[in-house]
Write a protein that holds these residues in place. Structure first.
Motif, PDB file in Angstrom:
ATOM      1  N   CYS A  54       0.833  -1.194   0.000  1.00 21.86           N
ATOM      2  CA  CYS A  54       0.000   0.000   0.000  1.00 21.86           C
ATOM      3  C   CYS A  54       0.874   1.253   0.000  1.00 21.86           C
ATOM      4  CB  CYS A  54      -0.955   0.002   1.187  1.00 21.86           C
ATOM      5  SG  CYS A  54      -0.181  -0.008   2.797  1.00 21.86           S
ATOM      6  N   ALA A  55       0.364   2.291  -0.609  1.00 18.65           N
ATOM      7  CA  ALA A  55       1.115   3.527  -0.796  1.00 18.65           C
ATOM      8  C   ALA A  55       1.330   4.264   0.520  1.00 18.65           C
ATOM      9  CB  ALA A  55       0.382   4.427  -1.788  1.00 18.65           C
ATOM     10  N   ALA A  56       2.347   5.125   0.529  1.00 18.63           N
ATOM     11  CA  ALA A  56       2.663   5.907   1.728  1.00 18.63           C
ATOM     12  C   ALA A  56       1.467   6.710   2.230  1.00 18.63           C
ATOM     13  CB  ALA A  56       3.850   6.820   1.444  1.00 18.63           C
ATOM     14  N   PRO A  57       0.710   7.398   1.363  1.00 22.94           N
ATOM     15  CA  PRO A  57      -0.439   8.161   1.887  1.00 22.94           C
ATOM     16  C   PRO A  57      -1.495   7.277   2.534  1.00 22.94           C
ATOM     17  CG  PRO A  57      -0.428   8.145  -0.517  1.00 22.94           C
ATOM     18  CD  PRO A  57       0.894   7.635  -0.072  1.00 22.94           C
ATOM     19  N   VAL A  58      -1.650   6.050   2.069  1.00 25.09           N
ATOM     20  CA  VAL A  58      -2.602   5.131   2.708  1.00 25.09           C
ATOM     21  C   VAL A  58      -2.166   4.840   4.138  1.00 25.09           C
ATOM     22  CG1 VAL A  58      -3.495   2.767   2.676  1.00 25.09           C
ATOM     23  CG2 VAL A  58      -3.397   4.087   0.563  1.00 25.09           C
ATOM     24  N   ILE A  59      -0.882   4.574   4.324  1.00 24.38           N
ATOM     25  CA  ILE A  59      -0.359   4.287   5.670  1.00 24.38           C
ATOM     26  C   ILE A  59      -0.571   5.488   6.584  1.00 24.38           C
ATOM     27  CG2 ILE A  59       1.739   3.811   6.999  1.00 24.38           C
ATOM     28  CD1 ILE A  59       2.765   2.272   4.512  1.00 24.38           C
ATOM     29  N   VAL A  60      -0.267   6.669   6.081  1.00 23.16           N
ATOM     30  CA  VAL A  60      -0.405   7.882   6.894  1.00 23.16           C
ATOM     31  C   VAL A  60      -1.880   8.161   7.179  1.00 23.16           C
ATOM     32  CG1 VAL A  60      -0.011  10.369   6.972  1.00 23.16           C
ATOM     33  CG2 VAL A  60       1.760   8.847   6.058  1.00 23.16           C
ATOM     34  N   ALA A  61      -2.735   8.019   6.187  1.00 27.93           N
ATOM     35  CA  ALA A  61      -4.166   8.268   6.395  1.00 27.93           C
ATOM     36  C   ALA A  61      -4.749   7.314   7.419  1.00 27.93           C
ATOM     37  CB  ALA A  61      -4.922   8.161   5.066  1.00 27.93           C
ATOM     38  N   ASP A  89       7.735  10.075   4.761  1.00 26.09           N
ATOM     39  CA  ASP A  89       8.151  11.408   5.218  1.00 26.09           C
ATOM     40  C   ASP A  89       7.505  12.496   4.371  1.00 26.09           C
ATOM     41  OD1 ASP A  89       9.716  10.168   7.130  1.00 26.09           O
ATOM     42  OD2 ASP A  89      11.584  10.366   5.975  1.00 26.09           O
ATOM     43  N   ASP A  90       7.452  12.268   3.052  1.00 28.99           N
ATOM     44  CA  ASP A  90       6.855  13.268   2.162  1.00 28.99           C
ATOM     45  C   ASP A  90       5.362  13.431   2.430  1.00 28.99           C
ATOM     46  OD1 ASP A  90       9.279  13.723   0.937  1.00 28.99           O
ATOM     47  OD2 ASP A  90       8.869  12.444  -0.799  1.00 28.99           O
ATOM     48  N   ALA A  91       4.666  12.318   2.618  1.00 20.90           N
ATOM     49  CA  ALA A  91       3.224  12.404   2.888  1.00 20.90           C
ATOM     50  C   ALA A  91       2.963  13.145   4.193  1.00 20.90           C
ATOM     51  CB  ALA A  91       2.620  11.000   2.938  1.00 20.90           C
ATOM     52  N   ARG A  92       3.751  12.840   5.214  1.00 22.83           N
ATOM     53  CA  ARG A  92       3.577  13.520   6.510  1.00 22.83           C
ATOM     54  C   ARG A  92       3.920  15.000   6.396  1.00 22.83           C
ATOM     55  NH1 ARG A  92       6.240   8.362   8.760  1.00 22.83           N
ATOM     56  NH2 ARG A  92       4.446   7.162   9.508  1.00 22.83           N
ATOM     57  N   LEU A 110      -5.825  13.922   6.123  1.00 24.19           N
ATOM     58  CA  LEU A 110      -5.657  12.613   5.495  1.00 24.19           C
ATOM     59  C   LEU A 110      -5.133  12.838   4.078  1.00 24.19           C
ATOM     60  CD1 LEU A 110      -8.962  10.711   6.463  1.00 24.19           C
ATOM     61  CD2 LEU A 110      -6.855  10.984   7.782  1.00 24.19           C
ATOM     62  N   PRO A 111      -3.943  12.290   3.745  1.00 22.56           N
ATOM     63  CA  PRO A 111      -3.387  12.480   2.401  1.00 22.56           C
ATOM     64  C   PRO A 111      -3.773  11.332   1.466  1.00 22.56           C
ATOM     65  CG  PRO A 111      -1.735  11.485   3.809  1.00 22.56           C
ATOM     66  CD  PRO A 111      -2.997  11.626   4.657  1.00 22.56           C
ATOM     67  N   PHE A 112      -3.948  11.657   0.186  1.00 25.17           N
ATOM     68  CA  PHE A 112      -4.263  10.648  -0.827  1.00 25.17           C
ATOM     69  C   PHE A 112      -3.542  11.015  -2.115  1.00 25.17           C
ATOM     70  CE2 PHE A 112      -7.788  10.918   2.107  1.00 25.17           C
ATOM     71  CZ  PHE A 112      -7.919   9.594   2.509  1.00 25.17           C
ATOM     72  N   SER A 113      -3.043   9.996  -2.807  1.00 30.63           N
ATOM     73  CA  SER A 113      -2.309  10.214  -4.045  1.00 30.63           C
ATOM     74  C   SER A 113      -2.717   9.186  -5.076  1.00 30.63           C
ATOM     75  CB  SER A 113      -0.790  10.107  -3.804  1.00 30.63           C
ATOM     76  OG  SER A 113      -0.340  11.063  -2.867  1.00 30.63           O
ATOM     77  N   THR A 114      -2.625   9.556  -6.351  1.00 28.04           N
ATOM     78  CA  THR A 114      -2.922   8.631  -7.439  1.00 28.04           C
ATOM     79  C   THR A 114      -2.076   9.005  -8.639  1.00 28.04           C
ATOM     80  OG1 THR A 114      -4.659   7.721  -8.859  1.00 28.04           O
ATOM     81  CG2 THR A 114      -4.874  10.029  -8.252  1.00 28.04           C
ATOM     82  N   GLY A 115      -1.599   7.989  -9.357  1.00 28.32           N
ATOM     83  CA  GLY A 115      -0.748   8.249 -10.505  1.00 28.32           C
ATOM     84  C   GLY A 115       0.313   7.185 -10.655  1.00 28.32           C
ATOM     85  N   VAL A 116       1.486   7.580 -11.108  1.00 31.17           N
ATOM     86  CA  VAL A 116       2.570   6.636 -11.383  1.00 31.17           C
ATOM     87  C   VAL A 116       3.178   6.133 -10.072  1.00 31.17           C
ATOM     88  CG1 VAL A 116       4.823   6.361 -12.472  1.00 31.17           C
ATOM     89  CG2 VAL A 116       3.062   7.738 -13.585  1.00 31.17           C
ATOM     90  N   ILE A 117       3.420   4.825 -10.017  1.00 30.66           N
ATOM     91  CA  ILE A 117       4.050   4.177  -8.861  1.00 30.66           C
ATOM     92  C   ILE A 117       5.570   4.253  -8.992  1.00 30.66           C
ATOM     93  CG2 ILE A 117       4.392   1.948  -7.708  1.00 30.66           C
ATOM     94  CD1 ILE A 117       1.526   1.225  -8.530  1.00 30.66           C
ATOM     95  N   GLY A 118       6.246   4.426  -7.847  1.00 28.96           N
ATOM     96  CA  GLY A 118       7.697   4.327  -7.815  1.00 28.96           C
ATOM     97  C   GLY A 118       8.442   5.629  -7.994  1.00 28.96           C
ATOM     98  N   TYR A 120       9.101   9.614  -6.503  1.00 31.32           N
ATOM     99  CA  TYR A 120       8.943  10.398  -5.278  1.00 31.32           C
ATOM    100  C   TYR A 120       7.984  11.565  -5.487  1.00 31.32           C
ATOM    101  CZ  TYR A 120      12.912   7.758  -3.512  1.00 31.32           C
ATOM    102  OH  TYR A 120      13.744   6.738  -3.105  1.00 31.32           O
ATOM    103  N   LEU A 121       7.266  11.867  -4.436  1.00 29.07           N
ATOM    104  CA  LEU A 121       6.269  12.936  -4.484  1.00 29.07           C
ATOM    105  C   LEU A 121       6.954  14.296  -4.623  1.00 29.07           C
ATOM    106  CD1 LEU A 121       3.115  13.090  -4.094  1.00 29.07           C
ATOM    107  CD2 LEU A 121       3.598  13.737  -1.722  1.00 29.07           C
TER     108      LEU A 121
END
Length: 403
Positions: A54-61, A89-92, A110-118, A120-121
């Motif tokens: 799962c993506a970083a924003p999912v973990i943070v959310a 760190d970037d999501a936080r 709560l952060p959410f992101s969508t797009g290319v995987i891999g 950096y934000l």
């Protein structure tokens, strides 16, 4: 009310404002970040992907969900998935920045992101655009937000319902994005829903979980569960109704409205499936239990052979038969199974129906909305899954995704 086209007309929700701006994450000519604000005292429910990566924003959310969140920060063009500790760190950091600009705690975002995987934000770009998104906050910002969260979507997706609860008019409105990597295992790619009803937190979570299970979890485009799937439901209390719980007489009315919004959004995602030309409703009846019915329906829906046959308008019913046979039904008596294409019986008594003709099959397959009905003849459970065909364009879109 539901609009599944370019022109969205969505009802406002008292206590919710949305703002969008262009951060230039992947393109420089369109909005790609969204900020959603819920009024003080709002309750929040959410469900997230079960993908182990799962993506970083999912973990943070997930971590922030228990801290009475009031803000959502969404970006398209970059998934912030597969990015390790730096991604977290970037999501936080984006949460802290939005919190500083709004006077909220970082944990209320709560952060959410969508797009290319891999990749950096691009945190600096997002931070630079946040003031513009905040200045654009508007109760009527739903349509602009729906466009800003799109990736390979060809059109924005939104739906609204209004329901009367003991003399109080309550609104439910939601937006979603998703066209590929669609096989939700909790929610959809990204969906954000709000109601101005006042709802007790645990009951709101139950409402969302039930709605998701009966909508987003019953669609598939390509069988791929995203790293970033999430669905959020805010309840602001702005309508002024007495607080609802699962025991309230009016709770089922609100729950139905939320589910209908989710169903509309789920169908819009399938209709906008990458390269899709047809929608197929796969209905399995007389199964031993709901799990069996769902497994049979999803096995058919995931089959590339079935999906490409539908794209070609070819009534190659043997592919449907084979999918049912490998779906895991224990001790299946094939003589008791019947299969229908629309109103055309194609299989009974273990083989092709005596009344079936290729002409009748092709007539059904030429339609844009097609019902596949499977009657297993071994119980009373039933389930329906929504999917689409698999076309040349699906391959092209995903082959060119990063170019």
């Amino acid at each position: 009310m539901s609009v599944l086209s370019e022109e969205l007309t969505l009802a406002t929700v008292k206590g919710v404002r949305l703002g969008a701006a262009c951060a230039g994450i992947k393109q420089s000519d369109r909005d790609d970040i969204v900020v959603i604000e819920a009024a003080k005292g709002s309750t929040c429910a959410a469900v997230f992907t079960r993908n182990a990566f799962c993506a970083a924003p999912v973990i943070v959310a997930r971590d922030h969900l228990g801290h009475h969140p009031r803000w959502l920060l969404v970006n398209s063009g970059n998934a912030n998935a597969g990015t390790g500790q730096r991604g977290l760190d970037d999501a936080r950091r984006t949460c802290r920045t939005l919190g500083r600009l709004t006077g909220a705690a970082a944990e209320q975002v709560l952060p959410f992101s969508t797009g290319v995987i891999g990749e950096y934000l691009p945190v600096e770009k997002i931070e630079s655009a946040l003031p513009k998104a905040l200045s654009a906050l508007d109760e009527a910002g739903w349509t602009r937000a729906a466009r800003a969260i799109m990736t390979t979507d060809t059109r924005p997706k939104g739906a609204s319902r209004t329901v009367n609860l003991a003399g109080v008019s309550v609104t439910v409105t939601g937006i979603a994005k998703g066209a590929g990597m669609i096989h939700p295992d909790m929610a959809t790619m990204l969906a954000f829903i709000a109601t101005d009803a006042k709802v007790e937190p645990a009951s709101l979570q139950a409402c969302l979980s039930d709605a998701v299970d009966g909508s987003f979890n019953l669609i598939t485009v390509d069988g791929d569960t995203s790293t970033n799937d999430a669905c959020v439901l805010f309840a602001t209390g702005g309508a002024g109704n007495p607080e609802l719980s699962r025991q309230s007489v009016d709770f089922p009315l609100l729950a139905r409205a939320v589910r209908e919004v989710c169903e509309d959004l789920a169908e819009a995602i399938v209709r906008d499936g990458e390269g899709a030309t047809k929608v197929m409703r796969i209905e399995v009846q007389e199964a031993r239990d709901e799990t069996e019915a769902r497994n049979v329906a999803k096995t058919i829906a995931h089959s590339p052979l079935v999906k490409t046959a539908f794209f070609a308008s070819d009534p190659n019913w043997g592919r449907i038969l084979a999918a049912i046979g490998r779906s895991g039904c224990a001790d299946l008596d094939i003589s008791g199974v019947s299969i229908w294409l629309g109103n055309v019986l194609i299989v009974e008594n273990g083989g092709r129906a005596m009344s079936y003709t290729e002409e009748a099959g092709r007539a059904v397959m030429s339609e844009n909305d097609i019902l596949i009905r499977v009657v297993l003849g071994r119980g009373s459970a039933h389930q329906r899954v929504l999917t689409c065909d698999l076309s040349y364009d699906y391959v092209r879109i995903n082959a060119e995704y990063r170019t």
